[in-house]
Design a protein around this motif. Structure first.
Motif, PDB file in Angstrom:
ATOM      1  N   ASN A 134      31.109  58.492  23.796  1.00 39.09           N
ATOM      2  CA  ASN A 134      32.500  58.894  23.972  1.00 39.09           C
ATOM      3  C   ASN A 134      32.550  60.408  23.977  1.00 39.09           C
ATOM      4  O   ASN A 134      32.121  61.056  23.017  1.00 39.09           O
ATOM      5  N   VAL A 135      33.060  60.976  25.054  1.00 38.70           N
ATOM      6  CA  VAL A 135      33.010  62.421  25.254  1.00 38.70           C
ATOM      7  C   VAL A 135      34.432  62.968  25.332  1.00 38.70           C
ATOM      8  O   VAL A 135      35.190  62.617  26.244  1.00 38.70           O
ATOM      9  N   SER A 136      34.796  63.812  24.376  1.00 36.81           N
ATOM     10  CA  SER A 136      36.094  64.494  24.397  1.00 36.81           C
ATOM     11  C   SER A 136      35.881  65.927  24.855  1.00 36.81           C
ATOM     12  O   SER A 136      34.990  66.622  24.357  1.00 36.81           O
ATOM     13  N   ILE A 137      36.701  66.370  25.791  1.00 38.11           N
ATOM     14  CA  ILE A 137      36.578  67.717  26.360  1.00 38.11           C
ATOM     15  C   ILE A 137      37.859  68.471  26.049  1.00 38.11           C
ATOM     16  O   ILE A 137      38.944  68.052  26.440  1.00 38.11           O
ATOM     17  N   SER A 138      37.730  69.586  25.318  1.00 38.93           N
ATOM     18  CA  SER A 138      38.934  70.304  24.910  1.00 38.93           C
ATOM     19  C   SER A 138      39.110  71.640  25.616  1.00 38.93           C
ATOM     20  O   SER A 138      40.223  72.135  25.735  1.00 38.93           O
ATOM     21  N   GLU A 139      38.028  72.252  26.086  1.00 42.48           N
ATOM     22  CA  GLU A 139      38.152  73.558  26.737  1.00 42.48           C
ATOM     23  C   GLU A 139      37.132  73.688  27.862  1.00 42.48           C
ATOM     24  O   GLU A 139      35.944  73.481  27.655  1.00 42.48           O
ATOM     25  N   ASN A 140      37.598  74.025  29.042  1.00 39.18           N
ATOM     26  CA  ASN A 140      36.759  74.507  30.150  1.00 39.18           C
ATOM     27  C   ASN A 140      35.668  73.557  30.597  1.00 39.18           C
ATOM     28  O   ASN A 140      34.823  73.941  31.403  1.00 39.18           O
ATOM     29  N   GLY A 141      35.640  72.337  30.098  1.00 40.72           N
ATOM     30  CA  GLY A 141      34.587  71.409  30.485  1.00 40.72           C
ATOM     31  C   GLY A 141      34.967  70.677  31.757  1.00 40.72           C
ATOM     32  O   GLY A 141      35.805  69.775  31.731  1.00 40.72           O
TER      33      GLY A 141
END
Length: 660
Positions: A533-540
């Motif tokens: 499970n991959v959470s992306i919060s900035e610039n990803g």
């Protein structure tokens, strides 16, 4: 909506590259880097590769004899500095925000390390000369580090001194003074106008690191000290060491040396100052990759946790005498390096007996040539004389008493110290355990070539043992600029933020893909899991996954907030995500499925069991195509959304689910 066609060539070339297994970045992946061919440069190439300071020009080539450009040089220096986020505004017309050196140039301009070739151009592809390279390094020390350059002797007698541009004469003088470059031949030539080879850049960065920076506290030193509470060996009343390390000692030692080793292993633990000192220097010179190979997820020596505590970073090994006892690989390696000192027949060391009136002049001269040394010293009047080991580094600097001051790292301390050599070069005073002692004897090592036979992680600094094979690992490719939180099916977590990562999920290998792509892609090899499970919060803006070195998926786009991915399923959510998904399952015809579009909330691709049928479920319109990898589009179809379709990449068939 994103158009995938415009990026077909570039992305497919990358995909073809990813069909092969990606090793942890090491010089071994380069077919043009061997110790026999590059004896002077080999360990330096290891150092810059292990630390992510320089990459290859491809996955298999370092190109040691390729010339260095302005963009290459400032990027290398920027990475050595730790890729800071402090930038100047630039408006050069020949280097765009998508250029791999863009941030490095902005940083270099901010600290006046580099300037443009004109007010509007940087000339990133222009070759760097030796005098320019030394000027950049000199400015880095003065303007970014805030250090005071050291000068010794003179270069005015060099045969080509008059050809050095005025701006570069002081930097070239500084570089020779600090043993970064040397005058060549009987005419003492410096070749200021010559270009710079990539192998030379690697060597100069490594020499700068040893001779000028030395041990950078908070990066290159151990965070723990040489005390009993830091290690497990004292409570076990003997040195704990793995079978691998003990066997290596036995292979290298003579009979008397083996007896001494066994006696020390079973004797009273008296500290490991020599082992800690040697470990730090071998890592600094690129002979070992200590924190990469002997711990998990450790970017620096300083980030290694105390061996006596339980920590997920530690790689545990079994003691060779009692296999029920485990010890961290860090402690075993430090103990190995401590015990190595018994193998005198394999090591090239020098001794100076000060209590016999001998001079320290040879030591001063050696330090000026090599820049860093492991020094053991004995002191006092009562035999056996007590002793200690330290790392001495940097050029000997004259003091007001006519003698010299030299910086050093003491494994017993947490801050840098300075020792003093008298004006007559007959005594050396060393701060030690709260007092200053005068050494009676010093024994030192400056030429570490003799340690090659004792090298614990091999020529190419590869870990001696791997816990996983390829079938048990997955590569995760992340946007180098992004901020990610990743959890696996076991609840283990990995946090990534701009080239740094931590957490309790093992990172077994790393690799950075540059090759002109924007952004850089950082690949982390992790143990296989049912899902991530991959959470992306900035610039990803991307996530790549490579399964078993063959099957892979590539997700790129904006607005993506969360991805749950397994080998046979991709679920993606976000706010107005503009996405492209490339999905490849190994097949004889090398066909790949490409889906792109925009979606307000969610999108899902599911593979039917382990065959090649995909079910795509998305409410918004999207385009789906099948093409040959690095080849032509075979078929494509625009879908309205709100309808599931089935795709067979192997047979190049697109069917609406309800038509089956």
């Amino acid at each position: 909506m994103k158009t995938w066609a415009t990026r077909t060539t570039a992305v497919c070339l990358l995909l073809a590259l990813l069909l092969t297994a990606i090793p942890r970045a090491s010089a071994k992946q380069y077919t043009d880097v061997t110790r026999s061919a590059l004896p002077e440069y080999f360990d330096a190439i290891n150092y810059v590769t292990d630390n992510g300071i320089m990459n290859g020009v491809s996955t298999s080539s370092f190109s040691p004899n390729e010339m260095v450009t302005r963009a290459m040089f400032i990027t290398t220096l920027y990475r050595y500095a730790g890729s800071p986020s402090s930038f100047a505004a630039v408006s050069f017309t020949d280097i765009s925000s998508s250029h791999y050196a863009y941030n490095a140039v902005k940083w270099g301009v901010k600290y006046n390390i580099v300037t443009g070739t004109t007010t509007t151009t940087f000339s990133p592809d222009e070759q760097v000369t030796r005098e320019q390279a030394m000027t950049f390094l000199w400015r880095y020390l003065k303007n970014y580090v805030g250090g005071t350059p050291y000068y010794y002797g003179s270069i005015s007698g060099c045969g080509d001194y008059s050809s050095i541009y005025d701006y570069a004469r002081t930097p070239m003088y500084w570089a020779v003074s600090n043993a970064i470059i040397f005058a060549s031949g009987s005419s003492k030539l410096l070749y200021p106008k010559a270009g710079v080879y990539r192998k030379e850049l690697a060597l100069w960065i490594t020499r700068y690191g040893c001779n000028v920076d030395g041990i950078r506290f908070g990066k290159d030193n151990f965070s723990f000290t040489n005390t009993a509470s830091s290690f497990l060996s004292p409570e076990n009343k003997r040195f704990l060491i793995s079978s691998e390390h003990y066997s290596r000692l036995l292979r290298m030692a003579g009979d008397n040396e083996i007896a001494n080793i066994d006696s020390q292993i079973g004797g009273q633990w008296g500290g490991v100052c020599y082992g800690m000192s040697l470990s730090a220097v071998l890592d600094k010179k690129g002979i070992n990759a200590f924190n990469e190979n002997f711990e998990k997820n450790c970017k620096t020596m300083y980030s290694i946790k105390k061996p006596s505590i339980t920590n997920t970073q530690h790689i545990m090994v079994r003691d060779f005498q009692d296999t029920t006892v485990t010890v961290s690989k860090t402690e075993s390696t430090i103990n190995y390096h401590q015990l190595v000192r018994n193998i005198w027949s394999r090591m090239s060391f020098k001794e100076i007996w000060l209590n016999n009136g001998n001079t320290l002049a040879p030591f001063i001269n050696d330090l000026r040539k090599y820049g860093i040394a492991v020094v053991s010293f004995s002191y006092g009047d009562t035999k056996p004389l007590p002793g200690h080991a330290i790392v001495v580094y940097g050029m000997p600097r004259g003091n007001t008493s006519g003698g010299y001051d030299i910086r050093f790292y003491d494994p017993n301390a947490t801050a840098e110290k300075t020792l003093t050599i008298s004006a007559d070069l007959k005594s050396i005073n060393i701060p030690h355990n709260g007092k200053t002692v005068s050494a009676a004897v010093i024994c030192y090592y400056v030429d570490f070539y003799s340690f090659m036979a004792l090298d614990v992680d091999g020529d190419y600094n590869l870990s001696a043992a791997s816990e996983y094979n390829d079938a048990e690992t997955v590569w995760l490719g992340l946007d180098s600029r992004g901020k990610y939180e990743i959890t696996n099916a076991n609840g283990e977590a990995l946090r990534y933020n701009e080239y740094s990562y931590d957490g309790d999920m093992d990172v077994l290998k790393t690799h950075v893909m540059v090759n002109g792509y924007d952004p850089d892609i950082v690949y982390l090899c992790v143990p296989v899991s049912d899902y991530y499970n991959v959470s992306i919060s900035e610039n990803g803006n991307l996530l790549h996954t490579i399964w078993n070195s063959s099957d892979f998926s590539m997700i790129t786009g904006t607005g993506i907030e969360n991805i749950t991915i397994s080998r046979y399923n991709i679920q993606m959510t976000g706010k107005t995500s503009d996405y492209e998904v490339r999905y490849f399952k190994d097949n004889p015809d090398k066909r790949i499925v490409i889906i792109d579009g925009s979606v307000e909330e969610s999108f899902e691709i599911a593979q039917s069991g382990q065959d090649d049928l995909l079910t795509i479920d998305c409410d918004a319109p999207y385009k789906c195509a099948i093409k040959k990898l690095l080849g032509d589009v075979l078929t494509e179809q625009t879908c309205n959304g709100g309808e599931a379709i089935t795709v067979s990449a192997t047979n190049a068939i697109l069917k609406r689910a309800w038509e089956e």
